[in-house]
Design a protein around this motif. Structure first.
Motif, mmCIF file in Angstrom:
data_model
loop_
_atom_site.group_PDB
_atom_site.id
_atom_site.type_symbol
_atom_site.label_atom_id
_atom_site.label_comp_id
_atom_site.label_asym_id
_atom_site.label_seq_id
_atom_site.Cartn_x
_atom_site.Cartn_y
_atom_site.Cartn_z
ATOM 1 N N ALA A 29 6.544 -16.351 83.684
ATOM 2 C CA ALA A 29 8.047 -16.825 84.418
ATOM 3 C C ALA A 29 8.498 -17.795 83.238
ATOM 4 N N PHE A 30 7.282 -18.316 83.164
ATOM 5 C CA PHE A 30 7.813 -19.699 81.461
ATOM 6 C C PHE A 30 7.563 -18.681 80.290
ATOM 7 N N ALA A 31 7.665 -17.631 80.020
ATOM 8 C CA ALA A 31 7.295 -16.690 78.647
ATOM 9 C C ALA A 31 8.961 -16.276 79.026
ATOM 10 N N SER A 32 9.656 -15.652 80.190
ATOM 11 C CA SER A 32 10.931 -15.208 80.589
ATOM 12 C C SER A 32 11.188 -16.282 80.017
ATOM 13 N N ILE A 33 11.389 -17.889 80.612
ATOM 14 C CA ILE A 33 12.336 -18.624 80.177
ATOM 15 C C ILE A 33 12.732 -19.210 78.402
ATOM 16 N N PHE A 34 10.942 -18.739 78.213
ATOM 17 C CA PHE A 34 10.925 -18.830 76.628
ATOM 18 C C PHE A 34 11.642 -17.981 75.730
ATOM 19 N N ILE A 35 11.583 -16.643 75.988
ATOM 20 C CA ILE A 35 12.161 -15.973 75.183
ATOM 21 C C ILE A 35 13.373 -16.107 75.494
ATOM 22 N N ALA A 36 13.810 -16.365 76.691
ATOM 23 C CA ALA A 36 15.200 -16.554 76.860
ATOM 24 C C ALA A 36 15.854 -17.462 75.347
ATOM 25 N N PRO A 39 20.489 -5.413 76.557
ATOM 26 C CA PRO A 39 20.112 -5.383 75.148
ATOM 27 C C PRO A 39 19.158 -5.273 74.877
ATOM 28 N N GLY A 40 18.347 -4.240 75.969
ATOM 29 C CA GLY A 40 16.878 -3.992 75.938
ATOM 30 C C GLY A 40 15.900 -4.565 76.536
ATOM 31 N N TYR A 41 16.491 -5.027 77.738
ATOM 32 C CA TYR A 41 15.488 -6.406 78.274
ATOM 33 C C TYR A 41 14.546 -5.361 78.817
ATOM 34 N N GLY A 42 14.101 -3.898 79.306
ATOM 35 C CA GLY A 42 13.403 -3.014 79.428
ATOM 36 C C GLY A 42 11.760 -3.422 78.553
ATOM 37 N N TYR A 43 12.695 -3.387 76.913
ATOM 38 C CA TYR A 43 11.697 -3.198 75.969
ATOM 39 C C TYR A 43 11.099 -4.877 75.913
ATOM 40 N N THR A 44 12.049 -6.093 75.843
ATOM 41 C CA THR A 44 12.057 -7.243 75.457
ATOM 42 C C THR A 44 10.466 -8.121 76.711
ATOM 43 N N GLY A 45 10.678 -6.804 77.925
ATOM 44 C CA GLY A 45 9.897 -7.494 79.249
ATOM 45 C C GLY A 45 9.009 -6.517 79.075
ATOM 46 N N ILE A 46 8.109 -5.904 78.101
ATOM 47 C CA ILE A 46 7.432 -5.461 77.877
ATOM 48 C C ILE A 46 6.233 -6.563 76.838
ATOM 49 N N ALA A 82 17.310 -15.095 81.412
ATOM 50 C CA ALA A 82 15.814 -15.504 81.626
ATOM 51 C C ALA A 82 15.425 -14.097 82.849
ATOM 52 N N THR A 83 16.463 -14.573 83.277
ATOM 53 C CA THR A 83 16.732 -13.822 84.715
ATOM 54 C C THR A 83 16.236 -11.983 84.880
ATOM 55 N N PRO A 84 16.881 -11.097 84.246
ATOM 56 C CA PRO A 84 16.352 -9.730 83.831
ATOM 57 C C PRO A 84 15.353 -9.524 83.125
ATOM 58 N N ILE A 85 14.938 -10.228 81.946
ATOM 59 C CA ILE A 85 13.818 -10.040 81.393
ATOM 60 C C ILE A 85 12.855 -10.172 82.549
ATOM 61 N N LEU A 86 13.036 -11.896 83.440
ATOM 62 C CA LEU A 86 11.072 -11.913 84.510
ATOM 63 C C LEU A 86 11.670 -10.526 85.440
ATOM 64 N N LEU A 87 12.391 -10.407 85.809
ATOM 65 C CA LEU A 87 12.582 -9.396 86.656
ATOM 66 C C LEU A 87 11.518 -8.008 86.381
ATOM 67 N N LEU A 139 18.506 -18.074 91.617
ATOM 68 C CA LEU A 139 17.663 -18.202 92.114
ATOM 69 C C LEU A 139 16.905 -17.498 93.169
ATOM 70 N N ILE A 140 17.233 -16.265 93.863
ATOM 71 C CA ILE A 140 16.386 -15.173 94.306
ATOM 72 C C ILE A 140 14.925 -14.871 93.230
ATOM 73 N N SER A 141 15.798 -14.050 91.565
ATOM 74 C CA SER A 141 14.703 -13.550 91.291
ATOM 75 C C SER A 141 13.408 -15.134 91.532
ATOM 76 N N PHE A 142 13.640 -16.513 90.557
ATOM 77 C CA PHE A 142 12.591 -17.076 90.683
ATOM 78 C C PHE A 142 12.198 -17.827 91.621
ATOM 79 N N LEU A 143 12.735 -18.249 92.395
ATOM 80 C CA LEU A 143 12.317 -18.724 93.598
ATOM 81 C C LEU A 143 11.259 -17.693 95.343
ATOM 82 N N ILE A 144 12.025 -15.993 95.073
ATOM 83 C CA ILE A 144 11.510 -15.590 96.378
ATOM 84 C C ILE A 144 10.643 -14.504 95.738
ATOM 85 N N ILE A 145 11.731 -13.772 94.119
ATOM 86 C CA ILE A 145 10.563 -12.681 93.922
ATOM 87 C C ILE A 145 8.917 -13.089 93.135
ATOM 88 N N LEU A 146 9.620 -13.984 92.348
ATOM 89 C CA LEU A 146 8.367 -14.786 91.992
ATOM 90 C C LEU A 146 6.760 -14.857 92.355
#
Lengths: 344, 507
Positions: free
Chosen positions: A288-295, A267-274, A58-63, A191-198
């Motif tokens: 945040a929820f959506a990236s966990i969901f898709i992951a 594997p296409g995170y740039g597109y999944t991000g869309i 989920a992390t790269p997708i989240l970012l 942790l950085i992604s979910f607790l700081i960047i988000l």
């Protein structure tokens, strides 16, 4: 608050319909859809290891999708997160390799990755803001430039002398994210992604004048200009920020998972991000929820395909249907409202 | 007409007890009954938000009523879509035209007709010419819409409706976009249509117009029909009273004692959208405590002048000096901060961001300065109380400050814009057609506000296509024609004939 519930409705509706349509596919291939969804769920959350793996995914997708959200909110359609991710990963790796072991290697490498993604995005951003060139085309085409450039770099000048594959040398261990949970791949970057960047992105989008400018420019550029907002600059910065986050996502993959730059880093995170920015409707919490969901779907599907002998491509199928359903969900919601099937 | 049965035979359209409540709780039509006779011109007169447009949308199938009945030629009908209305020979000329600018007249009309696979444009052109001839109109079917003036575009709309064989023609605020001369032409055209047996509904909020052209006038107020009258049995005052519902607030005349010049414009040259010279060497000044009106037919450089003054359009040459500061080609933000407020004509496209909330729109020009934000962080509580305060002071009718502006009526959106512009403590206010599309009451409130500001020492530049408005408010009147200021008149010795002549370019 109304808007929030509406967004939630829209996302849940899109997910429900996508699942329903995918169920038909399961039935056609002779699988029990309920069992299939059970295995997907089990594969994503069945035990601690699986849960951590879902977060790893989920992390790269989240970012990426957090960055895309700010650009989409500005109605700038950045399709180039994939390329920005690759460039960020590459530049971050180069920084790490050239710095060697030091206490600052990790931090500096991350900064360079961010700068790399931002710089790559600044090219289409400049073309959009100053010259009015359609960003969909420029960002998308620059993905090919970025990925092919990196494939060449990794195959020749930057190829590691120790391996047979087109990949970089291993980054110094001080550039590697420490593992947080033993015997898993759950690294500090998660942790950085979910607790700081988000929270930071939430704050930027919801509480700052920049977030307001982005919203104003996205909703009505003419009124924004009249209100004294520099429309071109806002568009430029929004697009550059999305590139920066994509670049960060790229290096987090290197530093947390791969420890080398590889041409298959994403594997296409740039597109999944869309998809995820759309599903989360540009709201950081939703994203945040959506990236966990898709992951979870991505990871769970591989378990499901092993257990039920189903093709893994089902993930792409669900993603595709999801996009269409999100785009349709407004219409479907309005229809349901008209027929008074749901409360307003 | 005295015989009741022939009377009812003459009714081409009749609506009975129409009710419509919008999802947001607004009762737009509350038991509306109305009838249209064959060959009459029937005006529906009312303020913005009186329910006129809703009634028309129901008759033309754009929205469905909650209850009520519609009869066409005595037969009960259901009109569920615009196509149903066209089939019943009901046609509308919309306030905002629905033509595609890059296509020709004939192509646009072809689009509105049921088409075969092969497009017989020649036949359609012939039909256009025939219809145009029959009502003494001249129109070139091969002209592109974008090349036509607003008045001509309206004619194309009329011909389009006639090509669909409409018998009932509905004009929705047809004069709001026209020059006085074009209005005259339109009215003679409407009379011509009447003489050919067409039945006409005219939606308007202009009392004079309704009196001059109608056979009957129906007054709507707050979703109800108040009264139906003939022009001979009423007068302007009575109609105005019926529309507003209570006594019209009167405008207070005042003494003129302007102060120092605030804004000095010298030799300004500005290009238009097509790189033509739109403003050609304009010079004038605005003093504190005076209202300077710029009169002129729309399209003579007023729009470009305003955009140059507000930083939205590049100045080619000349200078704009404000309180000793050079504002020539400065950014809109710089100009706003210097103290120039601007009420734009196009409220929806420029004045507000419809999808953002009332509060967000109120701080559109001040969000990045304290106390609304400090070091980029917005202070929601201060913004909220600021918005609430403006809502109360200016009487903006809205459920709360968090609702999206798109839900507000035109008059309330205008109040919001005025509130925002005045909250910035500006010294100069540029008001561009500020009362366009507003009803009688909102216009009065607005005029009173402008007059009060003037008393407080603010300099106001009033650009308006409505000559009455200019004359009513201005201390000095500048007349703009073809990108130049062609005359300046003092409030105390205004010669209407001279103004009209100058506006039309006569010397």
């Amino acid at each position: 608050m109304m808007e929030f519930y509406k967004s939630l409705y829209r996302a849940l509706l899109a997910i429900a319909i996508s699942f329903a349509i995918t169920s038909i596919l399961f039935v056609l291939t002779g699988a029990n859809p309920f069992l299939a969804y059970y295995y997907i769920f089990f594969g994503a959350f069945g035990d601690l290891l699986l849960i951590t793996e879902t977060f790893v995914r989920a992390t790269p997708i989240l970012l990426v999708s957090l960055g895309l959200a700010i650009s989409f909110k500005c109605k700038v359609w950045n399709i180039g997160a994939e390329g920005q991710l690759y460039i960020g990963a590459m530049i971050g790796t180069l920084a790490a390799l050239s710095m060697g072991e030091s206490s600052l290697t990790l931090l500096i490498s991350i900064l360079f990755a961010i700068l790399g993604g931002a710089a790559w995005a600044s090219i289409p951003a400049f073309m959009k803001a100053r010259l009015g060139i359609n960003e969909v085309i420029t960002t998308f085409l620059m993905n090919y430039v970025a990925i092919n450039l990196i494939q060449w770099l990794l195959a020749f000048p930057l190829k590691s002398p120790e391996t047979l594959f087109p990949e970089s040398a291993r980054i110094p261990s001080s550039a590697i994210f420490p593992i947080i949970i033993n015997h898993t791949r759950f690294h500090l970057g998660i942790l950085i992604s979910f607790l700081i960047i988000l929270p930071l992105m939430y704050f930027l989008m919801m509480k700052t004048t920049f977030g307001f400018k982005v919203k104003a420019v996205g909703e009505n550029p003419e009124a924004a200009r009249y209100g004294g907002i520099n429309v071109g600059r806002t568009i430029f910065i929004a697009l550059v920020i999305s590139g920066a986050l994509a670049g960060m996502a790229g290096f987090f993959e290197v530093s947390g998972i791969q420890y080398r730059m590889r041409p298959t880093i994403s594997p296409g995170y740039g597109y999944t991000g869309i998809v995820i920015a759309l599903l989360g409707q540009n709201n950081p919490i939703g994203i945040a929820f959506a990236s966990i969901f898709i992951a979870a779907i991505i990871n769970g599907s591989s378990t499901m395909s092993r257990m039920l002998n189903q093709p893994q491509g089902i993930v792409d199928f669900i993603q595709g249907v999801l996009i269409i359903m999100i785009l349709l969900s407004d219409m479907i919601l309005r229809y349901l409202e008209k027929k008074e099937l749901i409360l307003r | 007409m005295t015989n009741s049965s022939s009377f009812s035979n003459n009714i081409v359209l009749c609506v009975k007890d129409i009710k419509k409540v919008y999802p947001n709780g607004v009762v737009a039509n509350d038991g509306v009954s109305f009838s249209l006779l064959k060959g009459e011109i029937h005006s529906i007169l009312g303020e913005n938000g009186a329910g006129k447009t809703t009634l028309i949308k129901i008759i033309t199938g754009c929205i469905t009523p909650d209850s009520g009945e519609i009869y066409v030629h005595g037969n009960r009908v259901n009109i569920n879509s615009p196509m149903d209305a066209i089939n019943l020979k009901i046609g509308v000329i919309h306030q905002h035209f629905t033509l595609i600018p890059s296509l020709t007249v004939a192509e646009n009309i072809a689009l509105s007709l049921p088409l075969n696979f092969s497009l017989d444009l020649e036949n359609i052109k012939k039909k256009i010419r025939d219809i145009a001839k029959s009502i003494n109109l001249e129109i070139n079917p091969d002209a592109k819409i974008e090349e036509l003036s607003v008045g001509l575009r309206q004619r194309v709309e009329i011909i389009k409706i006639l090509c669909q064989d409409a018998e009932i023609l509905i004009f929705d605020e047809p004069t709001s976009v026209l020059t006085p001369l074009e209005v005259k032409k339109l009215f003679s055209m409407i009379r011509e249509l009447k003489s050919r047996g067409k039945s006409i509904i005219l939606i308007t909020h202009k009392v004079k117009e309704a009196l001059s052209i109608s056979d009957r006038i129906t007054i709507m107020r707050r979703g109800r029909i108040i009264k139906t009258l003939t022009p001979s049995e009423t007068n302007e005052d009575e109609l105005a009273f019926l529309i507003v519902g209570d006594v019209r607030p009167s405008f207070i005349a005042r003494e003129s004692n302007p102060g120092e010049p605030l804004l000095i414009v010298k030799n300004l040259k500005v290009l238009g959208d097509r790189k033509e010279i739109a403003v050609n060497g304009v010079s004038f000044f605005i003093r504190s405590g005076e209202i300077v009106g710029i009169a002129g037919v729309a399209g003579n450089g007023q729009k470009e002048l305003v955009e140059a003054l507000t930083g939205l359009r590049r100045v080619e040459s000349g200078s704009i000096i404000f309180k000793g500061m050079d504002l020539t080609n400065k950014s809109p933000r710089f100009i706003i901060r210097s103290g120039i407020a601007y009420i734009p004509e196009d409220r929806i496209r420029r004045g507000v961001i419809p999808n953002l909330s009332v509060a967000e729109n109120l701080i559109l020009k001040s969000f990045d300065s304290p106390p609304y934000s400090r070091s980029m962080i917005m202070n929601r509580n201060i913004i909220e109380s600021f918005a609430q305060n403006l809502i109360n002071i200016f009487g903006i009718v809205t459920p709360n400050s968090q609702i999206a502006v798109r839900n507000l009526s035109g008059g309330n959106i205008q109040k919001l814009i005025v509130a925002r512009e005045l909250s910035n403590h500006a010294n100069v206010l540029i008001a561009e057609n500020p009362s366009a599309g507003l009803d009688v009451r909102s216009t009065e409130t607005l005029h009173q506000m402008l007059s009060d500001l003037r008393s407080k020492g603010i300099g106001i530049l009033l650009i308006s296509a409505d000559l009455d408005e200019i004359l009513k408010l201005s201390d000095r009147v500048l007349i703009m024609f073809n990108g130049r200021i062609v005359g300046e008149l003092d409030r105390n010795n205004i010669d209407m004939n001279k103004v009209a002549k100058l506006m039309l370019g006569a010397t």
